[in-house]
Design an enzyme around this catalytic site. Sequence first.
Site, PDB file in Angstrom:
ATOM      1  N   GLY A   1       0.811  -1.058   0.080  1.00  0.00           N
ATOM      2  CA  GLY A   1      -0.267  -0.119   0.086  1.00  0.00           C
ATOM      3  C   GLY A   1       0.894   1.340  -0.135  1.00  0.00           C
ATOM      4  O   GLY A   1       0.596   2.253   0.455  1.00  0.00           O
TER       5      GLY A   1
ATOM      6  N   GLY B   1      -0.518   4.763  -0.892  1.00  0.00           N
ATOM      7  CA  GLY B   1      -1.877   5.240  -0.507  1.00  0.00           C
ATOM      8  C   GLY B   1      -1.513   6.230   0.333  1.00  0.00           C
ATOM      9  O   GLY B   1      -0.429   7.126   0.341  1.00  0.00           O
ATOM     10  N   GLN B   2      -2.377   6.780   1.162  1.00  0.00           N
ATOM     11  CA  GLN B   2      -2.340   8.064   2.065  1.00  0.00           C
ATOM     12  C   GLN B   2      -1.115   8.151   2.934  1.00  0.00           C
ATOM     13  O   GLN B   2      -0.143   8.827   2.856  1.00  0.00           O
ATOM     14  CB  GLN B   2      -3.719   8.339   3.017  1.00  0.00           C
ATOM     15  CG  GLN B   2      -3.440   9.763   3.539  1.00  0.00           C
ATOM     16  CD  GLN B   2      -4.519   9.902   4.551  1.00  0.00           C
ATOM     17  OE1 GLN B   2      -5.120   9.005   4.904  1.00  0.00           O
ATOM     18  NE2 GLN B   2      -4.817  11.280   4.991  1.00  0.00           N
TER      19      GLN B   2
ATOM     20  N   ARG C   1      -2.319  -0.480  -8.563  1.00  0.00           N
ATOM     21  CA  ARG C   1      -2.917   0.601  -9.628  1.00  0.00           C
ATOM     22  C   ARG C   1      -2.403   1.894  -9.515  1.00  0.00           C
ATOM     23  O   ARG C   1      -2.409   2.782 -10.316  1.00  0.00           O
ATOM     24  CB  ARG C   1      -4.237   0.622  -9.674  1.00  0.00           C
ATOM     25  CG  ARG C   1      -5.104  -0.502 -10.415  1.00  0.00           C
ATOM     26  CD  ARG C   1      -6.571  -0.522  -9.948  1.00  0.00           C
ATOM     27  NE  ARG C   1      -6.990  -0.333  -8.716  1.00  0.00           N
ATOM     28  CZ  ARG C   1      -8.063  -0.321  -8.099  1.00  0.00           C
ATOM     29  NH1 ARG C   1      -9.238  -0.105  -8.768  1.00  0.00           N
ATOM     30  NH2 ARG C   1      -8.445  -0.119  -6.646  1.00  0.00           N
TER      31      ARG C   1
ATOM     32  N   TYR D   1     -14.801  -2.436   7.450  1.00  0.00           N
ATOM     33  CA  TYR D   1     -13.589  -2.059   7.896  1.00  0.00           C
ATOM     34  C   TYR D   1     -13.084  -2.124   9.409  1.00  0.00           C
ATOM     35  O   TYR D   1     -12.210  -2.924   9.590  1.00  0.00           O
ATOM     36  CB  TYR D   1     -13.507  -0.539   7.523  1.00  0.00           C
ATOM     37  CG  TYR D   1     -12.214   0.111   7.561  1.00  0.00           C
ATOM     38  CD1 TYR D   1     -11.063  -0.048   6.986  1.00  0.00           C
ATOM     39  CD2 TYR D   1     -12.098   1.414   8.747  1.00  0.00           C
ATOM     40  CE1 TYR D   1      -9.749   0.345   7.377  1.00  0.00           C
ATOM     41  CE2 TYR D   1     -10.915   1.869   8.733  1.00  0.00           C
ATOM     42  CZ  TYR D   1      -9.828   1.247   8.208  1.00  0.00           C
ATOM     43  OH  TYR D   1      -8.559   2.131   8.388  1.00  0.00           O
TER      44      TYR D   1
ATOM     45  N   LYS E   1     -10.600  -4.550  11.383  1.00  0.00           N
ATOM     46  CA  LYS E   1      -9.563  -4.247  12.208  1.00  0.00           C
ATOM     47  C   LYS E   1      -9.616  -4.821  13.608  1.00  0.00           C
ATOM     48  O   LYS E   1      -8.353  -5.091  13.917  1.00  0.00           O
ATOM     49  CB  LYS E   1      -9.814  -2.524  12.523  1.00  0.00           C
ATOM     50  CG  LYS E   1      -9.331  -1.857  11.192  1.00  0.00           C
ATOM     51  CD  LYS E   1      -7.875  -1.965  10.781  1.00  0.00           C
ATOM     52  CE  LYS E   1      -7.825  -1.248   9.525  1.00  0.00           C
ATOM     53  NZ  LYS E   1      -6.390  -1.443   8.809  1.00  0.00           N
TER      54      LYS E   1
ATOM     55  N   ILE F   1      -6.127  10.734   9.620  1.00  0.00           N
ATOM     56  CA  ILE F   1      -5.065  11.482   9.283  1.00  0.00           C
ATOM     57  C   ILE F   1      -5.211  12.346   8.190  1.00  0.00           C
ATOM     58  O   ILE F   1      -5.894  12.247   7.371  1.00  0.00           O
ATOM     59  CB  ILE F   1      -4.057  10.230   8.771  1.00  0.00           C
ATOM     60  CG1 ILE F   1      -3.823   8.880   9.536  1.00  0.00           C
ATOM     61  CG2 ILE F   1      -2.613  10.874   8.409  1.00  0.00           C
ATOM     62  CD1 ILE F   1      -3.186   9.390  11.046  1.00  0.00           C
TER      63      ILE F   1
END
Length: 314
Positions: A8, A11-12, A36, A139, A143, A169
């Site tokens: 990842g 990602g952010q 991607r 989600y 977790k 974040i």
Amino acid sequence: MKKILVTGAFGQIGSELVPALKEKFGQDNVIAVGNRNIPEGFKGLVEKLRMPDRDGLESLIKKHNIGTIYHLVSLLSATGEEKPGFTWDLNMQSLKDVLDLSVENKIKVFWPSSIAAFGPTTPRVETPQRTILEPTTMYGVTKVAGELLCQYYFNKFNLDVRSVRYPGIISYKTPPGGGTTDYAVAIFYEALKTGKYECFVKEDTVLPMMYMDDAVKGTIDLMEADPDKLTIRTSYNLAAISFTVTQLAEAINKKVKVEVTYKPDNRQAIADSWPKSIDDSTAREDWDWQHDYDLDRMVTVMLTELKKKFEGEN
Ligand code: SER
């Protein structure tokens, strides 16, 4: 030195953790794994992998002699509700693959949990480290399950796996999207682009938030901490700042005019099920966690950096 692999990576969080890891451990010691969203012209060691893919991951571990994995791949809360089945498959299978391969190859693991592990039955103010975990989103379900899986692998296989429950974040490098907390990012984009923002949660919504530099620092510090001092192997509560949307808009308005209107959608119910503030004293005691950015400092750096980014795009 054994190398670091980040899934990842674009990602952010990955977009900012990867450069920080390269800075600390050397450009050639960090392998960025994406699918991607690999940016054109990305400089550095990069591998393309569509997760979950146990065999693909195993060959990357062997090829690069990996000693540490930061496993950041995940669908977030809002996107996850559009594809709950896929969210379970991606989030859980990729984590289990990482944990299994890390036992086999003696790898140290970081995996992020989230405030999404909490739910409507959790105490919402100064949420304790050990508390009720009954999330309403898929989600959040992944977790909670993931936290327990990490702790199980630590107890059963002595795997050195470490985790934090990130709050929302706030960062400028990647565009907002996919998360319930992303209104606190999108508002900055719209303040600078149009001076107007239609917010998808109500004005008095309060969620725990953190500026990206604090999140990156906390992540690396936890991974560098003495293992004997760590008392939590599910996931550490981690906190910095909490504010209403009104307070955020006021702080932005001191520097840039933004007119905020409110049109709550399905993300309001998710926000309402999460804590307003977090007790992170265990992280502060165990590995000296502390945040540096308060609301005003975060607003100043977000506006400054986004302005630069938009000027560069024109
Ligand atoms: N920022 C995440 C989300 O809103 C929380 O982990 O989904």
